[in-house]
Design a protein around this motif. Structure first.
Motif, PDB file in Angstrom:
ATOM      1  N   ALA A   5       0.829  -1.213   0.000  1.00 26.46           N
ATOM      2  CA  ALA A   5       0.000   0.000   0.000  1.00 26.46           C
ATOM      3  C   ALA A   5       0.859   1.257   0.000  1.00 26.46           C
ATOM      4  N   LEU A   6       1.938   1.234   0.746  1.00 30.38           N
ATOM      5  CA  LEU A   6       2.854   2.389   0.764  1.00 30.38           C
ATOM      6  C   LEU A   6       3.402   2.619  -0.642  1.00 30.38           C
ATOM      7  N   GLU A   7       3.801   1.516  -1.276  1.00 33.52           N
ATOM      8  CA  GLU A   7       4.319   1.562  -2.655  1.00 33.52           C
ATOM      9  C   GLU A   7       3.266   2.159  -3.585  1.00 33.52           C
ATOM     10  N   GLU A   8       2.041   1.724  -3.397  1.00 30.51           N
ATOM     11  CA  GLU A   8       0.959   2.138  -4.293  1.00 30.51           C
ATOM     12  C   GLU A   8       0.558   3.605  -4.101  1.00 30.51           C
ATOM     13  N   PHE A   9       0.471   4.067  -2.825  1.00 31.78           N
ATOM     14  CA  PHE A   9      -0.162   5.371  -2.581  1.00 31.78           C
ATOM     15  C   PHE A   9       0.789   6.516  -2.227  1.00 31.78           C
ATOM     16  N   VAL A  11       8.603  10.096  -0.128  1.00 30.67           N
ATOM     17  CA  VAL A  11       8.473   9.375   1.154  1.00 30.67           C
ATOM     18  C   VAL A  11       9.203   8.025   1.072  1.00 30.67           C
ATOM     19  N   SER A  12       9.920   7.684   2.148  1.00 32.59           N
ATOM     20  CA  SER A  12      10.575   6.369   2.197  1.00 32.59           C
ATOM     21  C   SER A  12      10.175   5.646   3.488  1.00 32.59           C
ATOM     22  N   TRP A  13      10.465   4.358   3.542  1.00 28.15           N
ATOM     23  CA  TRP A  13      10.078   3.579   4.731  1.00 28.15           C
ATOM     24  C   TRP A  13      10.976   2.365   4.881  1.00 28.15           C
ATOM     25  N   THR A  14      10.942   1.804   6.112  1.00 27.32           N
ATOM     26  CA  THR A  14      11.748   0.607   6.389  1.00 27.32           C
ATOM     27  C   THR A  14      11.022  -0.645   5.919  1.00 27.32           C
ATOM     28  N   ARG A  15      11.763  -1.744   5.779  1.00 28.41           N
ATOM     29  CA  ARG A  15      11.192  -3.034   5.367  1.00 28.41           C
ATOM     30  C   ARG A  15      11.519  -4.069   6.441  1.00 28.41           C
ATOM     31  N   PRO A  16      10.687  -4.110   7.501  1.00 31.23           N
ATOM     32  CA  PRO A  16      11.028  -4.961   8.650  1.00 31.23           C
ATOM     33  C   PRO A  16      11.000  -6.460   8.332  1.00 31.23           C
ATOM     34  N   GLU A  17      11.827  -7.204   9.049  1.00 29.12           N
ATOM     35  CA  GLU A  17      11.886  -8.671   8.886  1.00 29.12           C
ATOM     36  C   GLU A  17      11.026  -9.372   9.935  1.00 29.12           C
ATOM     37  N   GLY A  18      10.317  -8.588  10.711  1.00 24.40           N
ATOM     38  CA  GLY A  18       9.465  -9.169  11.759  1.00 24.40           C
ATOM     39  C   GLY A  18       8.840  -8.052  12.564  1.00 24.40           C
ATOM     40  N   GLY A  19       8.168  -8.429  13.642  1.00 22.16           N
ATOM     41  CA  GLY A  19       7.602  -7.429  14.544  1.00 22.16           C
ATOM     42  C   GLY A  19       6.315  -6.813  14.041  1.00 22.16           C
ATOM     43  N   PHE A  20       6.072  -5.556  14.462  1.00 25.57           N
ATOM     44  CA  PHE A  20       4.758  -4.922  14.294  1.00 25.57           C
ATOM     45  C   PHE A  20       4.779  -3.617  13.500  1.00 25.57           C
ATOM     46  N   PHE A  21       5.986  -3.044  13.236  1.00 24.31           N
ATOM     47  CA  PHE A  21       6.019  -1.633  12.839  1.00 24.31           C
ATOM     48  C   PHE A  21       6.819  -1.332  11.572  1.00 24.31           C
ATOM     49  N   PHE A  50       9.217   9.088  19.802  1.00 27.37           N
ATOM     50  CA  PHE A  50      10.182   7.991  19.982  1.00 27.37           C
ATOM     51  C   PHE A  50      11.620   8.458  20.155  1.00 27.37           C
ATOM     52  N   THR A  51      11.789   9.743  20.433  1.00 26.22           N
ATOM     53  CA  THR A  51      13.140  10.249  20.689  1.00 26.22           C
ATOM     54  C   THR A  51      13.114  11.047  21.993  1.00 26.22           C
ATOM     55  N   PRO A  52      14.252  11.093  22.666  1.00 31.12           N
ATOM     56  CA  PRO A  52      14.294  11.881  23.902  1.00 31.12           C
ATOM     57  C   PRO A  52      14.283  13.384  23.634  1.00 31.12           C
ATOM     58  N   SER A  53      14.522  13.803  22.395  1.00 33.18           N
ATOM     59  CA  SER A  53      14.575  15.246  22.133  1.00 33.18           C
ATOM     60  C   SER A  53      13.174  15.817  21.947  1.00 33.18           C
ATOM     61  N   ASP A  54      13.041  17.119  22.096  1.00 29.45           N
ATOM     62  CA  ASP A  54      11.754  17.784  21.913  1.00 29.45           C
ATOM     63  C   ASP A  54      11.584  18.294  20.486  1.00 29.45           C
ATOM     64  N   LYS A  55      12.568  18.031  19.648  1.00 27.02           N
ATOM     65  CA  LYS A  55      12.520  18.589  18.297  1.00 27.02           C
ATOM     66  C   LYS A  55      11.430  17.946  17.452  1.00 27.02           C
ATOM     67  N   PRO A  56      10.877  18.701  16.482  1.00 24.76           N
ATOM     68  CA  PRO A  56       9.914  18.113  15.556  1.00 24.76           C
ATOM     69  C   PRO A  56      10.579  16.972  14.776  1.00 24.76           C
ATOM     70  N   SER A  57       9.758  16.027  14.332  1.00 22.85           N
ATOM     71  CA  SER A  57      10.295  14.888  13.581  1.00 22.85           C
ATOM     72  C   SER A  57       9.567  14.765  12.250  1.00 22.85           C
ATOM     73  N   ASN A  58      10.301  14.417  11.213  1.00 23.53           N
ATOM     74  CA  ASN A  58       9.710  14.183   9.890  1.00 23.53           C
ATOM     75  C   ASN A  58       9.384  12.704   9.675  1.00 23.53           C
TER      76      ASN A  58
END
Lengths: 428, 428
Positions: A338-342, A347-357, A388-396
């Motif tokens: 779906a990410l590929e399609e839409f 935009v880029s993303w990870t390709r997990p080998e397991g887990g939930f995310f 998911f980071t200890p910093s207060d900075k905005p995240s992309n």
């Protein structure tokens, strides 16, 4: 939510926090709070917890396991039998370290992944592995100490660390996980600045939130670097057995019984509502760890421990894990497709080998926090990367969970999210 | 135990602690421990936990509730139904504050004792009330702060407080409980010495270990003293509904919603193996308390919460409490009669109006810690009084629990204990 839409992370934080802080700070009891109390904040994951339940919304936010495939009739029967036939034990106090039989079985679970020398005496059963993280802080962290973690890392661990007033330093990852050179460099920097480092907290398999796995060839080096610097490794491994294909990579703990505190959980391979996890602790640290755990909860819930023990003994739990694996693999594939399609090309993303995310990266400068509210209007929820980071900075970046939602709904969720992201990129 | 018999508390402490400390202090990880870690000690109650299970021994040590009177068939059926029909909820993550329906029911339980204005929004469900004590310390205590408690007080609370490096100051009690003048004096002394006092921890009903109840006419004054000094009251009330006769005395919280954090538990009125307790928190403290609780355990076990909720809805829980009350009243009477029959004249004891415990006082100068081992040889176990005070000094007191043992065994236990005590008095 539609009535008032804040547009920056700072504004969002302001909105809820300020009103609540005002109520507290004006009270004479304000003087009674500990220094740590003000550091304990609502996590972004919990912020969207209630929203996620709205009908019609596709929640790609929470990392809930999909429990429909569990043998509920069988587990229910076990619970019935435990209460009716062994209720005087199951409903009574137990030892603070956890039931011995369960600790033996936990060693069998860990053996599946390559830890073959675990001694049940060194296993401490805890109220989820969250509680084990709290105990680790209790045993090792003074205010001002430093704890190292991956960037990004588990939001619940960050919340726990902040409650102990530690300095959390995030070490960069690449697609093969934590970068050993960066770890070494960060250790040197923190020490040069005069802070004492107590442990590295790492989720080596299918990291929450990134889905990234620490490469096998880096694992030895990470442990070696920490050992040489006299820093403990806390290996949090709730997803390790949920690898889609092939054999598990041996945990960092496997060859290093004295250097690693290993944390496991029944939340992802069985059921989170039982709140049972464990820590496998180096023998020389076992007593302090166990006593600190006992000081928090007295003992883990006995009924739950016996139920997990019965399940491990009376059910094909390995087969159940295979079922979960296949299910999550299918959902992960659906999300990737779906990410590929839409998604727009930026935009880029990870390709997990397991887990939930899956961890999604937008162009630099796009803050994903305000996008959350636009996404909710579009009928989909995610967790903004800043959580998911200890910093207060905005995240992309943002986290998408594929664990709890059927494949067609995952596709629909991503389809709804894509134009929100495209608009934000166009506006940026 | 018979092979090596230490004779003083100091020697006993030495025996176990030193060997274990040596193993830890020689390791390079010793440098990693937090300052608080060395303060977390094994409690005397846990020391005798394994010993208590020896066959033939009469254990008057552990304050376990007597679960034989529970409707196990019914509770088992509820557990079965919850897992099979509602397993997707019961085995899943829940909210950090606890299930709303249960929080409403908890308000009904508290109403039984006289708290009629509790708002379910201000109830935080915790993993036993032990965990609520830990959270209270997390929210309020900096190292070096002072916490006030009764002398004697619950050993588990002392362990929790010590893990937060607080200064624990015990306030004397008499037969009517905490002495208000002493409380006031101690507050002044601690403040004069420059320490910040955060809360008074009190078990007003059938105090563990003394069995003493804070008199109704003192309750207002205790709260007033604390309010005027801007100190919170933590009211730990696990036994309140287990009053043998008459109406319960209204809790300190009843008239003082802003000044008291009230802690309740299902451990004594239902079953400790479920590990469910709660805190009723003043509205202005609710958020900080709830977030700190979430940072420790994420959420209380869902299955257990639903099971308690079902039990409260589907069973005559008030009738069950009456059953417990009558049972414990009978056992308490049996213990009082046996003490009267067997104990030497120099020994005195409390006459509790409810709860689980009787507090026995020997002549000054007799240390009850070494007597424990002689008692074990004689076939009976108790908890030495030193466990229940923050001081390291020897104690001439001991705790006897009548909750878990049948009346004839209670008599036999006291019969075995009496000559051990008589010998010690004669030797002293």
């Amino acid at each position: 939510m539609t009535a008032h839409k804040p547009t920056t992370s700072a504004e969002l934080a302001t909105e809820t926090e300020v009103a609540l802080e005002r109520a507290v700070t004006s009270h004479r009891h304000h003087a009674l709070f500990s220094m740590r109390a003000s550091k304990i904040k609502q996590s972004a994951v919990r912020d969207v917890f209630d929203i996620s339940l709205r009908p019609g919304l596709v929640s790609l936010a929470g990392g809930n396991p999909f429990l429909q495939s569990l043998p509920l009739e069988k587990i229910g029967g076990m619970a019935y039998k435990l209460v009716t036939e062994h209720g005087l034990t199951a409903l009574q106090y137990g030892g603070g370290q956890g039931i011995e039989k369960l600790r033996v079985q936990i060693c069998e679970v860990m053996a599946e992944e390559g830890i073959t020398d675990a001694d049940p005496d060194n296993v401490v059963v805890t109220v989820g592995s969250q509680s084990a993280q709290d105990v680790a802080c209790k045993v090792f962290c003074n205010p001002g100490d430093t704890v190292l973690c991956e960037n990004p890392t588990y939001v619940g661990a960050l919340n726990t660390f902040e409650a102990y007033e530690v300095n959390v330093e995030a070490v960069p990852m690449d697609e093969h996980g934590l970068i050993p050179e960066e770890l070494k460099r960060r250790i040197d920097e923190v020490r040069a600045a005069g802070s004492s480092i107590k442990f590295l907290y790492t989720i080596p398999n299918f990291n929450n939130p990134s889905g990234i796995t620490l490469a096998a060839e880096r694992r030895e080096e990470v442990v070696r670097i920490c050992r040489e610097a006299n820093i403990l490794v806390i290996e949090d491994n709730p997803y390790g057995l949920l690898r889609f294909d092939g054999h598990p990579i041996p945990p960092l703990r496997a060859g290093h019984p004295s250097d690693v505190i290993y944390m496991g959980s029944f939340s992802k391979i069985l059921a989170p509502g039982l709140r049972l996890g464990w820590a496998l602790v180096p023998a020389h640290l076992q007593r302090r760890f166990y006593l600190a755990s006992e000081a928090v909860t007295l003992c883990p819930p006995t009924l739950n421990q016996l139920l997990v023990s019965e399940y491990l003994e009376g059910h094909d739990w390995r087969g159940q894990i295979t079922t979960y694996r296949d299910l999550y693999a299918e959902r992960c594939a659906a999300m990737l497709a779906a990410l590929e399609e839409f998604m727009p090309p930026e935009v880029s993303w990870t390709r997990p080998e397991g887990g939930f995310f899956i961890w999604v990266t937008l162009p630099e400068g796009v803050d994903t926090y305000p996008l959350l509210y636009q996404a909710i209007d579009a009928g989909v929820v995610f967790i903004p990367g800043a959580a998911f980071t200890p910093s207060d900075k905005p995240s992309n970046r943002l986290r998408l969970a594929f664990s709890a939602v059927a494949a067609d709904r995952i596709r629909e969720g991503v389809r709804r999210l894509a134009p929100v992201i495209a608009d934000a990129i166009a506006a940026g």
